[in-house]
Design an enzyme around this catalytic site. Structure first.
Site, PDB file in Angstrom:
ATOM      1  N   GLY A 164      30.175  53.015  35.708  1.00  0.00           N
ATOM      2  CA  GLY A 164      31.212  52.795  36.719  1.00  0.00           C
ATOM      3  C   GLY A 164      32.528  53.513  36.506  1.00  0.00           C
ATOM      4  O   GLY A 164      33.199  53.863  37.469  1.00  0.00           O
ATOM      5  N   GLU A 216      37.781  50.998  32.087  1.00  0.00           N
ATOM      6  CA  GLU A 216      36.799  50.268  32.897  1.00  0.00           C
ATOM      7  C   GLU A 216      37.073  50.467  34.382  1.00  0.00           C
ATOM      8  O   GLU A 216      38.228  50.562  34.798  1.00  0.00           O
ATOM      9  CB  GLU A 216      36.877  48.762  32.570  1.00  0.00           C
ATOM     10  CG  GLU A 216      35.739  48.264  31.705  1.00  0.00           C
ATOM     11  CD  GLU A 216      34.385  48.228  32.404  1.00  0.00           C
ATOM     12  OE1 GLU A 216      34.128  49.054  33.301  1.00  0.00           O
ATOM     13  OE2 GLU A 216      33.575  47.370  32.037  1.00  0.00           O
ATOM     14  N   ASP A 217      36.002  50.494  35.165  1.00  0.00           N
ATOM     15  CA  ASP A 217      36.165  50.543  36.618  1.00  0.00           C
ATOM     16  C   ASP A 217      36.707  49.213  37.131  1.00  0.00           C
ATOM     17  O   ASP A 217      37.683  49.166  37.857  1.00  0.00           O
ATOM     18  CB  ASP A 217      34.832  50.889  37.305  1.00  0.00           C
ATOM     19  CG  ASP A 217      33.661  50.015  36.862  1.00  0.00           C
ATOM     20  OD1 ASP A 217      33.816  49.187  35.933  1.00  0.00           O
ATOM     21  OD2 ASP A 217      32.561  50.151  37.442  1.00  0.00           O
ATOM     22  N   ASP A 231      35.557  41.762  35.753  1.00  0.00           N
ATOM     23  CA  ASP A 231      35.174  40.603  36.559  1.00  0.00           C
ATOM     24  C   ASP A 231      35.204  39.375  35.646  1.00  0.00           C
ATOM     25  O   ASP A 231      36.264  38.825  35.370  1.00  0.00           O
ATOM     26  CB  ASP A 231      33.795  40.921  37.150  1.00  0.00           C
ATOM     27  CG  ASP A 231      33.246  39.882  38.097  1.00  0.00           C
ATOM     28  OD1 ASP A 231      34.027  39.207  38.768  1.00  0.00           O
ATOM     29  OD2 ASP A 231      32.009  39.762  38.184  1.00  0.00           O
ATOM     30  N   LYS A 279      39.640  41.282  38.680  1.00  0.00           N
ATOM     31  CA  LYS A 279      39.446  40.047  39.465  1.00  0.00           C
ATOM     32  C   LYS A 279      39.920  38.864  38.614  1.00  0.00           C
ATOM     33  O   LYS A 279      39.116  38.274  37.874  1.00  0.00           O
ATOM     34  CB  LYS A 279      37.969  39.858  39.801  1.00  0.00           C
ATOM     35  CG  LYS A 279      37.349  40.935  40.684  1.00  0.00           C
ATOM     36  CD  LYS A 279      35.881  40.590  40.959  1.00  0.00           C
ATOM     37  CE  LYS A 279      35.140  41.693  41.652  1.00  0.00           C
ATOM     38  NZ  LYS A 279      33.681  41.438  41.729  1.00  0.00           N
ATOM     39  N   PHE A 336      32.973  41.259  46.073  1.00  0.00           N
ATOM     40  CA  PHE A 336      32.228  42.393  45.550  1.00  0.00           C
ATOM     41  C   PHE A 336      32.698  43.683  46.221  1.00  0.00           C
ATOM     42  O   PHE A 336      32.821  43.752  47.434  1.00  0.00           O
ATOM     43  CB  PHE A 336      30.733  42.185  45.774  1.00  0.00           C
ATOM     44  CG  PHE A 336      29.896  43.203  45.066  1.00  0.00           C
ATOM     45  CD1 PHE A 336      29.647  43.101  43.703  1.00  0.00           C
ATOM     46  CD2 PHE A 336      29.370  44.291  45.755  1.00  0.00           C
ATOM     47  CE1 PHE A 336      28.897  44.062  43.041  1.00  0.00           C
ATOM     48  CE2 PHE A 336      28.615  45.249  45.093  1.00  0.00           C
ATOM     49  CZ  PHE A 336      28.377  45.127  43.739  1.00  0.00           C
ATOM     50  N   ASP A 358      29.109  50.606  42.083  1.00  0.00           N
ATOM     51  CA  ASP A 358      27.889  50.673  42.883  1.00  0.00           C
ATOM     52  C   ASP A 358      27.435  49.308  43.375  1.00  0.00           C
ATOM     53  O   ASP A 358      27.820  48.275  42.829  1.00  0.00           O
ATOM     54  CB  ASP A 358      26.756  51.257  42.043  1.00  0.00           C
ATOM     55  CG  ASP A 358      26.292  50.270  40.957  1.00  0.00           C
ATOM     56  OD1 ASP A 358      27.150  49.770  40.199  1.00  0.00           O
ATOM     57  OD2 ASP A 358      25.084  49.975  40.895  1.00  0.00           O
ATOM     58  N   ARG A 406      28.580  54.922  44.408  1.00  0.00           N
ATOM     59  CA  ARG A 406      29.526  55.371  43.375  1.00  0.00           C
ATOM     60  C   ARG A 406      30.345  56.581  43.790  1.00  0.00           C
ATOM     61  O   ARG A 406      31.440  56.793  43.286  1.00  0.00           O
ATOM     62  CB  ARG A 406      28.781  55.733  42.086  1.00  0.00           C
ATOM     63  CG  ARG A 406      28.069  54.581  41.421  1.00  0.00           C
ATOM     64  CD  ARG A 406      27.636  54.999  40.025  1.00  0.00           C
ATOM     65  NE  ARG A 406      26.646  54.103  39.443  1.00  0.00           N
ATOM     66  CZ  ARG A 406      26.926  52.960  38.837  1.00  0.00           C
ATOM     67  NH1 ARG A 406      28.172  52.536  38.753  1.00  0.00           N
ATOM     68  NH2 ARG A 406      25.969  52.214  38.320  1.00  0.00           N
TER      69      ARG A 406
HETATM   70  P1  IMP Z   1      32.035  41.561  33.783  1.00  0.00           P
HETATM   71  O1  IMP Z   1      31.299  41.706  32.491  1.00  0.00           O
HETATM   72  O2  IMP Z   1      31.612  40.344  34.552  1.00  0.00           O
HETATM   73  O3  IMP Z   1      33.552  41.627  33.633  1.00  0.00           O
HETATM   74  O4  IMP Z   1      31.582  42.721  34.723  1.00  0.00           O
HETATM   75  C1  IMP Z   1      32.028  43.976  34.526  1.00  0.00           C
HETATM   76  C2  IMP Z   1      31.067  45.040  35.035  1.00  0.00           C
HETATM   77  O5  IMP Z   1      30.290  44.596  36.150  1.00  0.00           O
HETATM   78  C3  IMP Z   1      31.896  46.186  35.515  1.00  0.00           C
HETATM   79  O6  IMP Z   1      31.999  47.147  34.497  1.00  0.00           O
HETATM   80  C4  IMP Z   1      31.139  46.698  36.710  1.00  0.00           C
HETATM   81  O7  IMP Z   1      30.246  47.685  36.278  1.00  0.00           O
HETATM   82  C5  IMP Z   1      30.380  45.513  37.212  1.00  0.00           C
HETATM   83  N1  IMP Z   1      31.081  44.872  38.347  1.00  0.00           N
HETATM   84  C6  IMP Z   1      31.864  43.773  38.325  1.00  0.00           C
HETATM   85  N2  IMP Z   1      32.330  43.471  39.544  1.00  0.00           N
HETATM   86  C7  IMP Z   1      31.846  44.431  40.359  1.00  0.00           C
HETATM   87  C8  IMP Z   1      32.010  44.698  41.764  1.00  0.00           C
HETATM   88  O8  IMP Z   1      32.696  43.992  42.539  1.00  0.00           O
HETATM   89  N3  IMP Z   1      31.356  45.787  42.233  1.00  0.00           N
HETATM   90  C9  IMP Z   1      30.597  46.604  41.441  1.00  0.00           C
HETATM   91  N4  IMP Z   1      30.427  46.402  40.144  1.00  0.00           N
HETATM   92  C10 IMP Z   1      31.050  45.322  39.604  1.00  0.00           C
HETATM   93 MG    MG Z   2      31.572  49.047  34.609  1.00  0.00          MG
END
Ligand code: IMP
Ligand code: MG
Length: 180
Positions: A49, A103-104, A107, A135, A156, A163, A169
């Site tokens: 991402g 990081e993109d 979450d 977020k 989302f 993606d 992407r």
């Molecule tokens: P986390 O581990 O829950 O913080 O998720 C992080 C990863 O999940 C990010 O690096 C993204 O690749 C993916 N991700 C989280 N939220 C989204 C979203 O809204 N759209 C797309 N990818 C997401």
């Molecule tokens: Mg990511």
């Protein structure tokens, strides 16, 4: 701002953040990083991402950082699974270096916490985190995030590296899932 609704797989997405807003924000983040006058920087970009954010950000960094990649996966469809699989490990020696994890989107924070701990284990002197999108309502991570582009509600999004099941992407704007 363009208002075209796009379809990816079975879902519809509407424009949320324009190309211009993204580019301006990335320059602001680069400026914040430059102001810290950090030495021996390693940018650790989280694939897939963060590839686009990393590419744009590094162009505006004044020094000559090492650029390295780590690949992890946690998401399936539009939900984080909470299980992180490491697909490509960190190749560079980061011992004694200043790491900026790129990081993109952050979450739940599971991914960033895993990568933060990995960088710590490998002897990084200090670790910063830069996320294009954050977020806060979903975040349960421990790591402090020093550089944030956009704070969004728990929806989302796709585009600018992010993606939905592998697609979206390459979009130069960020789109949000249409819920009604
Ligand atoms: P986390 O581990 O829950 O913080 O998720 C992080 C990863 O999940 C990010 O690096 C993204 O690749 C993916 N991700 C989280 N939220 C989204 C979203 O809204 N759209 C797309 N990818 C997401
Ligand atoms: Mg990511």
């Amino acid at each position: 701002m363009n208002n075209t609704i796009i379809s990816i797989h079975d879902k519809k997405f509407t424009p949320l953040i324009s190309e211009q807003e993204i580019n301006e924000k990335i320059r602001v983040i680069a400026h914040q990083i430059n102001n810290l006058c950090l030495q021996d920087i390693v940018l650790v970009s989280v694939l897939n991402g963060a590839f686009m954010f990393t590419a744009e950000l590094c162009k505006h960094i004044d020094s000559f950082p090492i650029i390295s990649f780590i690949k992890v996966a946690s998401y399936q469809g539009t939900e984080s699974t909470g299980n992180i699989t490491q697909l490509i490990g960190l190749q560079e020696n980061i011992e004694g270096k200043t790491v900026i994890i790129i990081e993109d989107i952050i979450d739940t924070g599971t991914t960033i916490d895993t990568i933060y701990n990995k960088c710590k284990e490998k002897g990084a002197k200090e670790i910063y985190i830069a996320a294009l999108v954050f977020k806060p309502n979903a975040y349960k991570g421990k790591a402090a995030i020093q550089f944030t582009g956009f704070t969004i509600p728990n929806n989302f999004v796709v585009g600018y590296g992010m993606d939905y099941n592998g697609i979206g992407r390459n979009l130069k704007e960020i789109y949000v899932l249409q819920t009604h």
